[in-house]
Design a protein around this motif. Structure first.
Motif, PDB file in Angstrom:
ATOM      1  N   TRP A   1       7.129  23.578  31.516  1.00  0.00           N
ATOM      2  CA  TRP A   1       6.243  22.628  31.692  1.00  0.00           C
ATOM      3  C   TRP A   1       6.024  21.816  32.997  1.00  0.00           C
TER       4      TRP A   1
ATOM      5  N   LEU B   1       0.475  26.002  29.633  1.00  0.00           N
ATOM      6  CA  LEU B   1       1.604  26.303  30.487  1.00  0.00           C
ATOM      7  C   LEU B   1       2.011  27.698  30.323  1.00  0.00           C
TER       8      LEU B   1
ATOM      9  N   ARG C   1       6.212  13.366  31.850  1.00  0.00           N
ATOM     10  CA  ARG C   1       6.942  13.722  30.704  1.00  0.00           C
ATOM     11  C   ARG C   1       7.860  12.821  30.165  1.00  0.00           C
TER      12      ARG C   1
ATOM     13  N   TRP D   1      -1.523  20.467  29.104  1.00  0.00           N
ATOM     14  CA  TRP D   1      -0.338  21.057  28.011  1.00  0.00           C
ATOM     15  C   TRP D   1      -0.368  22.282  27.384  1.00  0.00           C
TER      16      TRP D   1
ATOM     17  N   PHE E   1       8.705  23.309  24.878  1.00  0.00           N
ATOM     18  CA  PHE E   1       8.490  22.586  26.083  1.00  0.00           C
ATOM     19  C   PHE E   1       9.787  22.892  26.740  1.00  0.00           C
TER      20      PHE E   1
ATOM     21  N   HIS F   1      -0.101  12.363  24.432  1.00  0.00           N
ATOM     22  CA  HIS F   1      -0.079  12.780  25.848  1.00  0.00           C
ATOM     23  C   HIS F   1      -1.233  12.117  26.582  1.00  0.00           C
TER      24      HIS F   1
END
Length: 238
Positions: free
Chosen positions: A18, A105, A48, A102, A12, A72
């Protein structure tokens, strides 16, 4: 670097963008649920921002190790509530689809080509706090050329815990000094070095947007410093 047999990558921010990826999916999601006024990039940043505190609960032993997909999802529901949206009214299917942003990405523009060059000489794998399913789906969609997919649950630890680095080396059957972490984050590299790994810093100047104020250069003399993955491949003779 002469001893290094494998390169492992923070994902990430280092391999994938991201912020833009989450914002891309957040914009229509927020519009469908009555909040087209919300800035999707600010929404991505807020989501985030909960990432490290959620993992810290596991690192500190206040919670058993929990896959990042689960963390998440919990963080998504909390960010929605912060913005006046009720997750219960949105529904399970939509929440799950948004959470899986996620998994979708996009890599930085040169990343896949650079990784393909690096793979000629080194074993490549993620060393990410992401879980296996997340990283697998991301790689399949974006054609990221990993040799192995190691999610955080394989090591059973979240970076920067030493176990995340040391168990990864053990899983790959090599010594820590034969493993190099590639990351855009000085803190991640610092923890890897303390565990005996080699280190490579790659600059991602806009990971947090145009006003990014952190990781704008190497804080320490890492083993390799590169502008991007193509530059890293060149410096490593690939």
């Amino acid at each position: 670097m002469e001893r290094v047999k494998a390169l492992v990558f923070d994902v990430f921010g280092t391999v994938v963008d991201w912020r833009e990826g989450i914002a891309r999916d957040a914009a229509p999601f927020l519009a469908r649920h009555g909040r087209p006024d919300l800035d999707p990039r600010a929404f991505a940043d807020a989501w985030r921002k909960r990432y490290q505190p959620a993992m810290e609960e596991c690192r500190a032993g206040r919670r058993p190790f929990t896959r990042l997909d689960v963390l998440h999802r919990e963080n998504l529901e909390n960010v929605l509530r912060d913005n006046g949206l009720d997750p219960a009214r949105i529904g399970e299917a939509e929440l799950d689809a948004m959470n899986r942003a996620w998994h979708r990405l996009d890599p930085w523009p040169e990343a896949v080509a650079g990784l393909t060059r690096l793979r000629r000489r080194y074993v490549l794998a993620p060393l990410s706090n992401g879980n296996v399913a997340l990283l697998l789906n991301m790689a399949k969609r974006a054609a990221i050329p990993w040799d192995a997919i190691l999610g955080a649950e394989v090591a059973g630890a979240y970076k920067p815990q030493p176990e995340a680095y040391l168990r990864t080396a053990d899983i790959l059957g090599i010594r820590p000094d034969e493993l190099c972490l590639v990351a855009a984050h000085n803190g991640d590299l610092r923890a890897a070095r303390q565990s005996g790994l080699a280190t490579a810093f790659v600059l991602r100047r806009t990971e947090h947007g145009p006003d990014q104020a952190t990781d704008l250069g190497p804080d320490e003399p890492w083993d390799v410093v590169a502008a991007d993955f193509q530059d890293l491949a060149r410096k490593l003779g690939c």
